[in-house]
Motif scaffolding. Structure first.
Motif, PDB file in Angstrom:
ATOM      1  N   UNK A 170      40.259  41.580  14.025  1.00 41.47           N
ATOM      2  CA  UNK A 170      40.520  42.122  12.662  1.00 41.47           C
ATOM      3  C   UNK A 170      41.334  43.420  13.315  1.00 41.47           C
ATOM      4  N   UNK A 171      40.843  44.396  14.130  1.00 38.62           N
ATOM      5  CA  UNK A 171      42.127  45.236  14.835  1.00 38.62           C
ATOM      6  C   UNK A 171      42.803  44.879  15.643  1.00 38.62           C
ATOM      7  N   UNK A 172      42.406  43.937  16.563  1.00 38.56           N
ATOM      8  CA  UNK A 172      43.688  43.484  17.200  1.00 38.56           C
ATOM      9  C   UNK A 172      44.801  42.446  16.875  1.00 38.56           C
ATOM     10  N   UNK A 173      44.266  41.794  16.204  1.00 36.56           N
ATOM     11  CA  UNK A 173      45.463  40.760  15.485  1.00 36.56           C
ATOM     12  C   UNK A 173      45.237  39.525  15.987  1.00 36.56           C
ATOM     13  N   UNK A 174      43.658  39.967  17.116  1.00 37.22           N
ATOM     14  CA  UNK A 174      43.902  37.814  17.254  1.00 37.22           C
ATOM     15  C   UNK A 174      42.800  36.830  15.805  1.00 37.22           C
ATOM     16  N   UNK A 175      42.685  38.283  15.465  1.00 30.69           N
ATOM     17  CA  UNK A 175      42.048  37.422  13.801  1.00 30.69           C
ATOM     18  C   UNK A 175      42.672  37.920  12.620  1.00 30.69           C
ATOM     19  N   UNK A 176      43.231  37.182  11.436  1.00 28.98           N
ATOM     20  CA  UNK A 176      43.685  37.941  10.481  1.00 28.98           C
ATOM     21  C   UNK A 176      43.243  38.093   9.320  1.00 28.98           C
ATOM     22  N   UNK A 177      42.248  36.892   9.085  1.00 29.84           N
ATOM     23  CA  UNK A 177      41.211  36.194   7.893  1.00 29.84           C
ATOM     24  C   UNK A 177      40.215  36.380   7.480  1.00 29.84           C
ATOM     25  N   UNK A 178      39.364  36.940   6.515  1.00 29.20           N
ATOM     26  CA  UNK A 178      38.001  36.729   6.404  1.00 29.20           C
ATOM     27  C   UNK A 178      37.968  36.087   5.245  1.00 29.20           C
ATOM     28  N   UNK A 179      36.328  35.569   4.786  1.00 22.36           N
ATOM     29  CA  UNK A 179      36.154  35.562   3.421  1.00 22.36           C
ATOM     30  C   UNK A 179      36.203  36.543   2.291  1.00 22.36           C
ATOM     31  N   UNK A 180      36.044  35.987   1.121  1.00 17.68           N
ATOM     32  CA  UNK A 180      36.280  37.196  -0.140  1.00 17.68           C
ATOM     33  C   UNK A 180      34.537  38.101   0.512  1.00 17.68           C
ATOM     34  N   UNK A 181      33.552  37.367   0.855  1.00 19.79           N
ATOM     35  CA  UNK A 181      32.109  38.456   0.263  1.00 19.79           C
ATOM     36  C   UNK A 181      32.831  39.506   2.075  1.00 19.79           C
ATOM     37  N   UNK A 182      33.467  38.902   2.856  1.00 18.05           N
ATOM     38  CA  UNK A 182      33.000  39.901   3.584  1.00 18.05           C
ATOM     39  C   UNK A 182      34.013  40.735   4.135  1.00 18.05           C
ATOM     40  N   UNK A 183      35.258  40.212   3.099  1.00 19.61           N
ATOM     41  CA  UNK A 183      36.234  41.682   3.053  1.00 19.61           C
ATOM     42  C   UNK A 183      36.093  42.647   2.138  1.00 19.61           C
ATOM     43  N   UNK A 184      35.258  42.189   0.372  1.00 19.33           N
ATOM     44  CA  UNK A 184      34.445  43.065   0.323  1.00 19.33           C
ATOM     45  C   UNK A 184      33.796  43.871   0.434  1.00 19.33           C
ATOM     46  N   UNK A 185      32.472  43.637   2.061  1.00 19.53           N
ATOM     47  CA  UNK A 185      31.597  44.238   2.183  1.00 19.53           C
ATOM     48  C   UNK A 185      32.621  45.596   2.634  1.00 19.53           C
ATOM     49  N   UNK A 186      33.446  44.898   3.426  1.00 14.10           N
ATOM     50  CA  UNK A 186      34.611  45.829   5.036  1.00 14.10           C
ATOM     51  C   UNK A 186      34.894  46.711   4.002  1.00 14.10           C
ATOM     52  N   UNK A 187      35.471  46.714   2.579  1.00 15.86           N
ATOM     53  CA  UNK A 187      36.015  47.248   2.356  1.00 15.86           C
ATOM     54  C   UNK A 187      35.150  48.032   1.630  1.00 15.86           C
ATOM     55  N   UNK A 188      34.008  47.693   0.942  1.00 14.66           N
ATOM     56  CA  UNK A 188      32.993  48.704   0.334  1.00 14.66           C
ATOM     57  C   UNK A 188      32.360  49.925   1.640  1.00 14.66           C
ATOM     58  N   UNK A 189      32.153  49.479   2.172  1.00 12.55           N
ATOM     59  CA  UNK A 189      31.881  49.798   3.353  1.00 12.55           C
ATOM     60  C   UNK A 189      32.572  51.322   3.825  1.00 12.55           C
ATOM     61  N   UNK A 190      34.202  51.181   4.222  1.00 11.14           N
ATOM     62  CA  UNK A 190      35.064  52.102   4.245  1.00 11.14           C
ATOM     63  C   UNK A 190      34.743  53.448   2.907  1.00 11.14           C
ATOM     64  N   UNK A 191      34.722  52.549   1.787  1.00 10.69           N
ATOM     65  CA  UNK A 191      34.905  53.035   0.896  1.00 10.69           C
ATOM     66  C   UNK A 191      36.113  52.442   0.238  1.00 10.69           C
ATOM     67  N   UNK A 192      36.542  51.550   0.263  1.00 11.26           N
ATOM     68  CA  UNK A 192      37.918  51.368  -0.154  1.00 11.26           C
ATOM     69  C   UNK A 192      37.631  50.082  -1.070  1.00 11.26           C
TER      70      UNK A 192
END
Length: 97
Positions: free
Chosen positions: A46-68
């Motif tokens: 995700x950081x390099x742009x090699x991949x731009x998408x993920x599942x909704x559950x994964x996106x939610x967990x990433x956002x929660x981890x950084x508090x956003x």
């Protein structure tokens, strides 16, 4: 079918990792662990742009981890999750119009 979420910007994710609302900055591996991911490669991609998408559950967990909020970092896409089986269109034997 669940929707995929697209990262709004690798720079936003990088910023969120550097200045998380919950604690100290995250490395790629630390964020993956905090988000409960089995491997750190998704965060790196995700950081390099090699991949731009993920599942909704994964996106939610990433956002929660950084508090956003999820929609601060990700937007929904019209594409369904490619790992889920698709339903085949029933055929009637008649040609398509």
């Amino acid at each position: 079918m669940s929707n995929r979420y697209i990262l709004r910007s690798p720079d936003k994710l990088r910023w969120a990792m550097t200045y998380p609302r919950r604690g100290t900055p995250y490395s790629v591996r630390e964020l993956a662990q905090a988000a409960g991911l089995p491997h750190h490669s998704l965060i790196g991609h995700l950081l390099t742009g090699a991949r731009r998408t993920c599942s909704g559950a994964t996106a939610q967990r990433i956002a929660e981890a950084v508090g956003m909020g999820i929609h601060t970092l990700f937007a929904t896409t019209a594409s369904p999750d490619p790992t889920e089986p698709t339903q085949k269109k029933a055929t009637t034997g008649e040609p398509d119009a």
